[in-house]
Design a protein around this motif. Structure first.
Motif, short mmCIF file in Angstrom:
data_model
loop_
_atom_site.label_atom_id
_atom_site.label_comp_id
_atom_site.label_asym_id
_atom_site.label_seq_id
_atom_site.Cartn_x
_atom_site.Cartn_y
_atom_site.Cartn_z
N GLU A 3 54.65 24.75 121.47
CA GLU A 3 54.90 23.39 121.01
C GLU A 3 54.47 22.39 122.06
OE1 GLU A 3 58.76 20.71 119.88
OE2 GLU A 3 58.80 22.84 119.41
N HIS A 13 57.45 13.93 122.45
CA HIS A 13 57.75 14.22 121.06
C HIS A 13 58.45 15.56 120.93
CE1 HIS A 13 55.28 10.91 119.59
NE2 HIS A 13 54.38 11.26 120.50
N VAL A 14 59.67 15.55 120.45
CA VAL A 14 60.42 16.78 120.23
C VAL A 14 61.23 16.59 118.96
CG1 VAL A 14 62.19 18.32 121.14
CG2 VAL A 14 60.60 17.26 122.69
N THR A 15 61.33 17.64 118.17
CA THR A 15 62.18 17.59 116.99
C THR A 15 63.34 18.54 117.20
OG1 THR A 15 60.84 19.28 115.92
CG2 THR A 15 60.31 16.99 115.42
N ASP A 16 64.51 18.09 116.86
CA ASP A 16 65.72 18.92 117.01
C ASP A 16 65.84 19.88 115.85
OD1 ASP A 16 66.58 17.67 119.34
OD2 ASP A 16 67.63 16.10 118.24
N GLU A 17 66.45 21.02 116.16
CA GLU A 17 66.74 21.97 115.09
C GLU A 17 67.93 21.45 114.29
OE1 GLU A 17 67.40 25.94 116.44
OE2 GLU A 17 65.66 25.90 117.77
N ALA A 18 68.04 21.90 113.06
CA ALA A 18 69.18 21.51 112.22
C ALA A 18 70.45 22.11 112.81
CB ALA A 18 68.97 22.00 110.80
#
Length: 184
Positions: A3, A13-18
């Motif tokens: 990533e 840019h980072v997306t968190d896990e649910a």
């Protein structure tokens, strides 16, 4: 890690896990609630002492009892996850049958300990009755002991649950430390 953290624009840019809270136990929610009450009590104590220069005397005592509640209710989380202190080294080097027998003995002794703790806490609460009161707040001490009793009952229930899981799958976490109680 494949990533890419920095985008072409040079920004992070980072997306968190649910977040999945479905596995959170009732005891964990109760301990969290008591912990928040503890935090708010200590905040109130701080504000009255250092901002208003008129300390609320009851906050220290209530904070102590709330901490006791967090510990006793929260301890059942450790029992449910089977995270009690263990020495894996010996189980790795002993014969399989001996490890199995010792694992069963640990389950039985843990459960018996919690049975004894429940019985002794009830006996103490009966002996004290409502005669003993908290130091500053005019409430019976049996409220605090009742929270301890609730914690011991939760630990006993979780101990029985863990023992049942061990019995069903044929081994305990002590025998196979790489496994967890969620492995079935």
């Amino acid at each position: 890690m494949s990533e890419k953290l920095l985008g072409d624009d040079g920004e992070f840019h980072v997306t968190d896990e649910a977040v999945d809270l479905s596995g959170t136990t009732v005891e964990a929610w109760a301990a969290l609630g008591i912990f928040w009450a503890l935090g708010l009590t200590v905040l109130y104590q701080f504000v009255t002492r250092y901002v208003l220069n008129d300390s609320a005397a009851w906050t220290e005592e209530i904070a102590r009892y709330l901490l006791i509640g967090v510990v006793f209710i929260g301890a059942s989380i450790g029992v449910a996850k089977n995270n009690h202190i263990q020495v894996d080294f010996f189980y790795r080097h002993m014969p399989t049958r001996m490890g199995k027998a010792l694992g069963i003995a640990v389950d039985v002794l843990r459960t018996l300990f919690f049975v004894a703790a429940v019985v002794m806490t009830v006996q103490m609460m009966i002996k004290i009755g409502n005669n003993a009161a908290m130091t500053i707040v005019d409430l019976p001490m049996n409220i605090v002991y009742g929270v301890c009793l609730l914690g011991f009952v939760a630990m006993l229930a979780r101990s029985l649950q863990v023992s049942w899981v061990h019995w069903q799958r044929g081994y305990c976490v002590l025998e196979r430390p790489e496994s967890t109680i969620q492995d079935r």
